[in-house]
Design a protein around this motif. Sequence first.
Motif, short mmCIF file in Angstrom:
data_model
loop_
_atom_site.label_atom_id
_atom_site.label_comp_id
_atom_site.label_asym_id
_atom_site.label_seq_id
_atom_site.Cartn_x
_atom_site.Cartn_y
_atom_site.Cartn_z
N ALA A 24 0.84 -1.20 0.00
CA ALA A 24 0.00 0.00 0.00
C ALA A 24 0.87 1.25 0.00
O ALA A 24 1.75 1.39 0.86
CB ALA A 24 -0.92 0.00 1.22
N PRO A 25 0.66 2.18 -0.94
CA PRO A 25 1.51 3.38 -1.01
C PRO A 25 1.34 4.28 0.20
O PRO A 25 0.23 4.42 0.74
CB PRO A 25 1.04 4.07 -2.29
CG PRO A 25 0.32 3.02 -3.07
CD PRO A 25 -0.30 2.12 -2.04
N LEU A 26 2.43 4.92 0.61
CA LEU A 26 2.42 5.89 1.71
C LEU A 26 3.27 7.08 1.27
O LEU A 26 4.46 6.93 1.00
CB LEU A 26 2.95 5.28 3.00
CG LEU A 26 2.85 6.13 4.27
CD1 LEU A 26 2.76 5.23 5.50
CD2 LEU A 26 4.05 7.07 4.42
N LEU A 27 2.64 8.24 1.17
CA LEU A 27 3.31 9.44 0.71
C LEU A 27 3.72 10.30 1.90
O LEU A 27 2.90 10.66 2.75
CB LEU A 27 2.38 10.25 -0.20
CG LEU A 27 2.92 11.57 -0.74
CD1 LEU A 27 4.06 11.32 -1.73
CD2 LEU A 27 1.80 12.38 -1.40
N LEU A 28 5.01 10.66 1.97
CA LEU A 28 5.54 11.52 3.01
C LEU A 28 5.66 12.94 2.47
O LEU A 28 6.27 13.17 1.42
CB LEU A 28 6.92 11.03 3.45
CG LEU A 28 6.99 9.64 4.09
CD1 LEU A 28 8.44 9.23 4.31
CD2 LEU A 28 6.22 9.61 5.41
N ILE A 29 5.10 13.92 3.20
CA ILE A 29 5.14 15.32 2.78
C ILE A 29 5.85 16.12 3.87
O ILE A 29 5.35 16.26 4.99
CB ILE A 29 3.73 15.89 2.55
CG1 ILE A 29 2.92 15.00 1.60
CG2 ILE A 29 3.83 17.31 2.00
CD1 ILE A 29 1.51 15.50 1.36
N MET A 30 7.02 16.64 3.55
CA MET A 30 7.82 17.37 4.54
C MET A 30 7.36 18.83 4.67
O MET A 30 6.47 19.29 3.97
CB MET A 30 9.30 17.32 4.16
CG MET A 30 10.18 16.61 5.19
SD MET A 30 10.02 17.34 6.82
CE MET A 30 10.68 16.05 7.84
N GLY A 31 8.00 19.54 5.60
CA GLY A 31 7.62 20.91 5.92
C GLY A 31 8.24 21.94 5.01
O GLY A 31 8.90 21.63 4.01
N ALA A 32 8.06 23.20 5.38
CA ALA A 32 8.51 24.32 4.55
C ALA A 32 10.01 24.30 4.36
O ALA A 32 10.78 24.12 5.32
CB ALA A 32 8.09 25.64 5.19
N GLN A 33 10.43 24.49 3.13
CA GLN A 33 11.85 24.57 2.74
C GLN A 33 12.63 23.31 3.11
O GLN A 33 13.86 23.35 3.18
CB GLN A 33 12.52 25.80 3.35
CG GLN A 33 11.87 27.12 2.98
CD GLN A 33 11.81 27.39 1.49
OE1 GLN A 33 10.99 28.20 1.05
NE2 GLN A 33 12.65 26.75 0.71
N ALA A 34 11.93 22.21 3.33
CA ALA A 34 12.58 20.96 3.72
C ALA A 34 12.53 19.97 2.57
O ALA A 34 11.51 19.80 1.90
CB ALA A 34 11.92 20.36 4.96
N THR A 35 13.64 19.28 2.34
CA THR A 35 13.70 18.28 1.29
C THR A 35 13.10 16.96 1.76
O THR A 35 12.91 16.74 2.96
CB THR A 35 15.16 18.01 0.86
OG1 THR A 35 15.80 17.25 1.89
CG2 THR A 35 15.92 19.30 0.63
N GLY A 36 12.87 16.08 0.82
CA GLY A 36 12.37 14.75 1.17
C GLY A 36 13.34 13.97 2.03
O GLY A 36 12.91 13.13 2.84
N VAL A 37 14.63 14.24 1.89
CA VAL A 37 15.59 13.49 2.71
C VAL A 37 15.62 14.00 4.14
O VAL A 37 16.34 13.47 4.98
CB VAL A 37 17.02 13.52 2.10
CG1 VAL A 37 17.03 12.88 0.73
CG2 VAL A 37 17.57 14.93 2.04
#
Length: 292
Positions: A24-37
């Motif tokens: 099942a897919p799970l999408l991570l959404i980071m905060g302002a000016q933050a990269t996915g890493v």
Amino acid sequence: MQQFIDAAPGVRLWTEQRGAADAAPLLLIMGAQATGVGWPEPLVDALAEHHRVIRYDHRDTGRSSWPFEERPYRIADLAEDAIAVLDGLGVGRAHVVGMSLGGMLAQMVLADHPDRLLSATLIGTSALSSTPYTRPDGSTVPVDELPGIAPEVLELWARPVEDHGPAAEVERRIEHWRVLAGDQLPFDTEYFRALEHRVIEHTGHHRTGTAHGRAEHEGMLRTDRLAANEVPTLVVCASAEPVFPPPHPQHLAQCVRGASVVEIPGMGHALPPAVLEPLATAVLAHTGAAAD
């Protein structure tokens, strides 16, 4: 697996997928000016044991396009980028986990595209709603009277960001994390130093973007749609949160119909090692229950 997605004219978004392709897919959404890493590797790995985990770089972060100076955009466009990532990767519905601004973007997706979500987890954020907060005693508090951002955070954010080279920038970011992490857990300087070195290596430079703070913020409220929500939603309450301190999480859970709250003791507005296991456990319990 890494892949670039064309989200809009002149906007390409870096994405990474981890875990079984049929999970099942799970999408991570980071905060302002933050990269996915910025999502810690141990947390991503723990979630990827059960999910096809997708993380990505917002516009004007990391390896994605940095278009704001030539093509200013709205915060709402960042929420639509999340849907573009799902579309570009062929994902019909996904669990979503959003932190800070990412939690606001997740609320917008929750409100505007509920058919694309299996569940939502909201971390370190505030409600996109004008509904007052109802205290346990039944009295109410207007939204604009809820606790504000801690003075030490505001003071740090008010300082001008000057470029004194990569080493100085890493130290500036470490101090930022020290304040955001709160005062209930020991601060691991080397952990956050390693994190920022990874971010800089991933991005290819040490410049700090300011686009998300300058993007148009109007039209973000989703009061009625959140009140009519039917997507299983979890709100994470961080006891040491200096940006959106309690009762912001409780207020958010009141605004999003059917939402529940879980507390991560000692957590602030950061993801240090001590909170990763309980956070992963809470997210996986929520996504597992949503799948039943």
